[in-house]
Scaffold this active site. Structure first.
Site, PDB file in Angstrom:
ATOM      1  N   CYS A   1      21.381  67.142  10.806  1.00  0.00           N
ATOM      2  CA  CYS A   1      22.847  67.485  10.419  1.00  0.00           C
ATOM      3  C   CYS A   1      22.643  66.626   9.508  1.00  0.00           C
ATOM      4  CB  CYS A   1      23.682  66.222  11.469  1.00  0.00           C
ATOM      5  SG  CYS A   1      25.417  66.919  10.817  1.00  0.00           S
TER       6      CYS A   1
ATOM      7  N   CYS B   1      26.312  65.209   8.041  1.00  0.00           N
ATOM      8  CA  CYS B   1      26.447  63.388   7.945  1.00  0.00           C
ATOM      9  C   CYS B   1      25.288  63.383   9.744  1.00  0.00           C
ATOM     10  CB  CYS B   1      27.777  63.370   8.786  1.00  0.00           C
ATOM     11  SG  CYS B   1      28.396  64.881  10.184  1.00  0.00           S
ATOM     12  N   SER B   2      26.012  62.916  10.584  1.00  0.00           N
ATOM     13  CA  SER B   2      24.943  62.981  11.477  1.00  0.00           C
ATOM     14  C   SER B   2      24.914  63.668  12.980  1.00  0.00           C
ATOM     15  CB  SER B   2      24.715  60.945  11.463  1.00  0.00           C
ATOM     16  OG  SER B   2      26.033  60.488  11.890  1.00  0.00           O
ATOM     17  N   CYS B   3      25.346  63.814  13.361  1.00  0.00           N
ATOM     18  CA  CYS B   3      25.475  64.461  14.777  1.00  0.00           C
ATOM     19  C   CYS B   3      24.464  64.155  15.248  1.00  0.00           C
ATOM     20  CB  CYS B   3      25.637  66.585  14.239  1.00  0.00           C
ATOM     21  SG  CYS B   3      27.682  66.077  13.634  1.00  0.00           S
TER      22      CYS B   3
HETATM   23 FE    FE Z   1      26.776  65.590  11.786  1.00  0.00          FE
END
Ligand code: FE
Length: 196
Positions: free
Chosen positions: A104, A107-109
């Site tokens: 991602c 962000c950090s999906c």
């Molecule tokens: Fe994300």
């Protein structure tokens, strides 16, 4: 503006969680090493077990595999696995010609229902920016070199879509049961940064 999952409040939430954790540690209610161990357990063992079950079923049942690649969300729910951050799942298959890896960049999906909590490196800016620009170099550094004759596909989680890699079935596992196969599947294999 595209909403990028449910992660926007994360920094606020992270601050609150840290404040609570510090308070509980100060009062002697919790042991921070215990919390670290628990988080690690969820990252590497408990969390990815659902994903491993899905992969093992796909390796054992061609009909299931076809459904999984056709509609990940529905096929994963067949095994009773669903939930937040897994509402729109796309499963991509590693083959002898294609290696898939998930990131991602914004962000950090991460697909929580199948993989649990994201590892720290997955959330780190170097992984997020570099795996898109130089996937082969990053994969090599992570111990997963991909030969030049193979195509590398990088899947960037966008809006509500969460990706999971279906790793190649290990060779020499012909007589293995579904449970044994599930035991061979690793979290990193389902992110696409390790072979299984
Ligand atoms: Fe994300």
């Amino acid at each position: 503006m595209v909403s990028h999952g449910r992660e926007r409040p994360e920094s606020d939430m992270a601050l609150r969680v840290r404040a609570i954790e510090e308070l509980l540690t100060e009062k002697g209610v919790v042991d921070p090493t215990g919390i670290d161990r628990l988080v690690e357990l969820y990252e590497t063992r408990v969390g990815p077990r659902n994903g491993a079950k899905v992969v093992a079923r796909a390796w054992s049942d061609p009909g299931y595999k076809a459904r999984l690649l056709e509609n990940g969300t529905v096929a994963i729910a067949e095994l009773g696995v669903s939930g937040v951050q897994g509402e729109n799942m796309v499963v991509v298959e590693n083959t002898g010609a294609v290696h898939n890896v998930v990131v991602c960049t914004l962000c950090s999906c991460y697909p929580w229902p199948v993989l649990g909590l994201p590892p720290v490196w997955y959330k780190s800016p170097p992984y997020r920016s570099r795996v898109v620009r130089e996937p082969r170099a990053v994969l090599e550094e992570m111990g997963c070199p991909v030969s030049d004759d193979m195509e590398v596909r990088v899947w960037d989680s966008s809006a509500e879509i969460r990706y999971m890699v279906l790793p190649r079935r290990p060779e020499g596992a012909d007589g293995a049961s579904e449970d044994e196969l599930a035991g061979m599947v690793t979290r990193d294999g389902m992110i696409g940064v390790a072979a299984v």
